[in-house]
Design a protein around this motif. Structure first.
Motif, PDB file in Angstrom:
ATOM      1  N   ARG A  82       0.738   1.230   1.711  1.00 30.98           N
ATOM      2  CA  ARG A  82      -0.325   1.160   2.719  1.00 30.98           C
ATOM      3  C   ARG A  82       0.096   1.852   4.017  1.00 30.98           C
ATOM      4  O   ARG A  82      -0.699   2.539   4.655  1.00 30.98           O
ATOM      5  N   ALA A  83       1.361   1.673   4.396  1.00 32.19           N
ATOM      6  CA  ALA A  83       1.860   2.330   5.603  1.00 32.19           C
ATOM      7  C   ALA A  83       1.864   3.849   5.427  1.00 32.19           C
ATOM      8  O   ALA A  83       1.521   4.598   6.356  1.00 32.19           O
ATOM      9  N   ALA A  84       2.253   4.319   4.261  1.00 30.92           N
ATOM     10  CA  ALA A  84       2.261   5.758   3.991  1.00 30.92           C
ATOM     11  C   ALA A  84       0.844   6.323   4.026  1.00 30.92           C
ATOM     12  O   ALA A  84       0.620   7.449   4.506  1.00 30.92           O
ATOM     13  N   LEU A  85      -0.118   5.561   3.519  1.00 29.28           N
ATOM     14  CA  LEU A  85      -1.516   5.986   3.599  1.00 29.28           C
ATOM     15  C   LEU A  85      -1.960   6.124   5.055  1.00 29.28           C
ATOM     16  O   LEU A  85      -2.585   7.120   5.440  1.00 29.28           O
ATOM     17  N   ALA A  86      -1.638   5.116   5.867  1.00 34.88           N
ATOM     18  CA  ALA A  86      -2.006   5.170   7.282  1.00 34.88           C
ATOM     19  C   ALA A  86      -1.348   6.366   7.957  1.00 34.88           C
ATOM     20  O   ALA A  86      -1.983   7.074   8.758  1.00 34.88           O
ATOM     21  N   ARG A  87      -0.083   6.615   7.670  1.00 35.89           N
ATOM     22  CA  ARG A  87       0.647   7.748   8.252  1.00 35.89           C
ATOM     23  C   ARG A  87      -0.008   9.073   7.863  1.00 35.89           C
ATOM     24  O   ARG A  87      -0.061  10.020   8.666  1.00 35.89           O
TER      25      ARG A  87
END
Length: 604
Positions: free
Chosen positions: A129-134
């Protein structure tokens, strides 16, 4: 026609002597929403990295329109060097926008990210999820997403779909999630033997187009010399046949769902070889009014279900809702806070969790299947040549002696499936089995599960796969609510929507009426089992237990390898008696199950 944003022309890339990309050509336009489709090991992720300019091709040209920005979400995100997930996300802001951290705050809230979580201890789902946001925070002209739904629950996947529907740039996706691709892509790039073929149409039309290409190529192959590689011919003919067979299996699944629907409503609301195993009892798992709380939060309460032999049960819900806890409880590994779980007789479970921990990099593919025991594999009571078995699981003969380390992630999953499916079992538990699998392997897995004679428990976020496999779906909503619905994911969504409409109409009707039916009036209408049925229900459990013990004793006698040669008459007599006892046990267990269902329906 507007010029493309990005073009690849005559791209050549080799790993050793083998070509991965061979004179490849493709173009990405400003409004393109493309998905890359191909078998595991075909080079999909490699192609994505060439598009992102992270891998330099051996030959050819990559052209990017000046001023065009490209952002890439890798299949395995790496947050090394960042202390918290928030630090990792904010680093994705473009040059000149470093102070626009409010964009990160919005995505962190929408994706439910614990922004202060340590990157070193974050789970796979949190890091994804963090990678998606990034990736999304940079708002590029071309967005490249490699398996974006891996490790995400259905709630987040549906949020991502909604977000990407409003995306104003170009988009290229790699995903095994058919529903995700259907909802987002408008064209397909089929990577096959190093070349790209483009299909400009919706994803649900791709299979039919691919079948047509297969048919044309198969016809052309017949006219060529025998020097054509056998794996090429097999690839074309084998996959085409698999797609055709799966249509019949889907029809059979719908019939099974109808049968499961009746049970749930009565309570109220090329053939792949399998290891096989002992026939389990009719009743596989029965849970009565089970509840579980974790760290002060109620995961679910008062849930009951009966899982019979041959049922295929899907379990879905948001991350943290209690799916794994429920699964372990149904298997008897975790004790419920309240209620009871009873397991049936003769269960032989296998668990496939796709962590691939059992696969060691330094051993060969063939040794994984045979245990180092030569060229033959035991599948139940059958012995087969390992090369034939490998071919059924989409492996080429040349891969048999190669080490596991040379396989792609999807090929490792396929090998793990092949190894587990050779084992004897009558209860199969699959926890998120679809991660990293390509479409053809998903078709293969669906085919194998359709041929499986036992019972299946499946935890998955893949909506299409659930629709293709399960007969009913247990849904944990994440707020303590739990319910079982007949059918797959689409059936659950339809029934849930209809239930909400009914509830709304019921509430409106209550407001318009002043007369309320007393609770005692409902109790007077309840019926009981007849004396005969109640007596049978009371005595059947002991009869089933006695028969189970007698069957075990007979099986023990038949396990003597010298019995037939010493006393063939005794062997025949015991075999006949065992068959009769098994039939009798099936009949009594079925009658027990029917009476339990009847008792529940009368007590409502």
């Amino acid at each position: 026609m507007a010029p493309p944003l990005l073009s690849l022309t005559d791209i050549e890339l080799h790993w050793g002597s083998a070509p991965v990309l061979d004179a490849l050509e493709m173009h990405i336009g400003a409004n393109d929403r493309l998905c890359i489709i191909g078998r595991n090991g075909a080079g999909k992720s490699t192609l994505m990295k060439v598009i992102a300019d992270l891998i330099q091709a051996d030959g050819g040209k990559r052209w990017l329109q000046p001023g065009t920005t490209v952002t890439y979400l890798p299949q395995e995100p790496d947050a090394t060097g960042f202390e918290t997930l928030r630090d990792y996300i904010i680093d994705g802001l473009p040059v000149g926008e470093e102070d626009m951290t409010y964009k990160a705050d919005v995505l962190i809230d929408d994706l439910g990210i614990n922004e202060v979580a340590d990157t070193k201890t974050a789970s796979g789902g949190e890091l994804r999820r963090a990678a998606l946001a990034r990736t999304l925070i940079s708002e590029p002209d071309i967005l490249l997403l490699d398996e974006p739904t891996n490790h995400l629950d259905i709630t987040v996947i549906e949020w991502l779909e909604g977000y990407l529907r409003n995306w104003r740039g170009a988009m290229v996706l790699i995903s095994h999630d058919r529903t995700f691709l259907q909802n987002l892509s408008s064209g397909c790039l089929w990577l096959d033997r190093g070349k790209i073929r483009r299909f400009d149409g919706p994803f649900d039309k791709f299979d039919a187009w691919q079948q047509k290409v297969f048919a044309e190529e198969a016809d052309a192959l017949k006219k060529l010399d025998k020097v054509i590689k056998e794996e090429t011919r097999w690839s074309v003919e084998g996959i085409s046949a698999r797609r055709t067979r799966n249509q019949g299996r889907l029809r059979r699944l719908h019939a099974m769902r109808d049968e499961r629907r009746n049970i749930i409503h009565a309570k109220g609301d090329v053939t792949i070889s399998l290891g096989g195993g002992k026939k389990s009892g009719v009743r596989v798992i029965e849970a009565k009014n089970i509840s579980k709380a974790y760290e002060g939060r109620q995961l679910f309460t008062g849930f009951s279900t009966r899982i019979a032999r041959g049922d295929r049960i899907g379990i879905i819900g948001p991350n943290g809702a209690g799916k794994s806890t429920l699964l372990k409880m149904l298997l008897g590994e975790v004790t419920p806070d309240e209620g009871t779980v009873q397991l049936g007789s003769n269960l032989q479970p296998i668990i496939i969790d796709q962590k691939r921990a059992a696969l060691k990099d330094d051993i060969s593919v063939i040794d994984v299947l045979t245990g180092g025991g030569g060229d033959w594999i035991h599948i139940g009571d059958e012995t087969r040549h390992v090369m034939t078995y490998l071919k059924e699981f989409l492996f080429d003969a040349s891969q048999a002696r190669t080490p596991v380390s040379s396989l792609s992630g999807g090929e490792r999953n396929r090998l793990l499936i092949a190894a587990n499916f050779a084992k004897k079992s009558n209860l199969m538990v699959l926890d998120e089995p679809t991660n990293d699998l390509d479409m053809d392997t998903l078709d293969l897995l669906q085919e194998v599960l359709a041929d499986y004679n036992g019972t299946i428990l499946l935890v998955s976020h893949d909506r299409d796969f659930l629709d293709r496999v399960v007969t009913s779906t247990i849904v944990l909503e994440g707020d303590g609510t739990i319910m079982e619905y007949p059918g797959g994911y689409s059936d659950y969504r339809t029934q849930r929507a209809n239930s909400q409409k009914t509830d709304t109409a019921f509430d409106m009707g209550r407001k318009q009426k002043s007369k309320v039916v007393p609770l005692s009036a409902g109790k007077k209408n309840k019926k009981k089992l007849s004396f005969k049925d109640q007596h049978a229900l009371d005595t059947l459990p002991a009869e089933v237990e006695t028969l189970s013990m007698q069957i075990s004793e007979l099986e023990e006698q038949l396990s003597d390898p010298n019995l037939y040669s010493k006393d063939p008459d005794a062997f025949a007599r015991i075999s006949d008696e065992l068959t009769a006892k098994r039939d009798m046990l099936d009949a009594k267990e079925m009658r027990w199950l029917e009476l339990e269902e009847l008792k529940d329906s009368l007590s409502r």
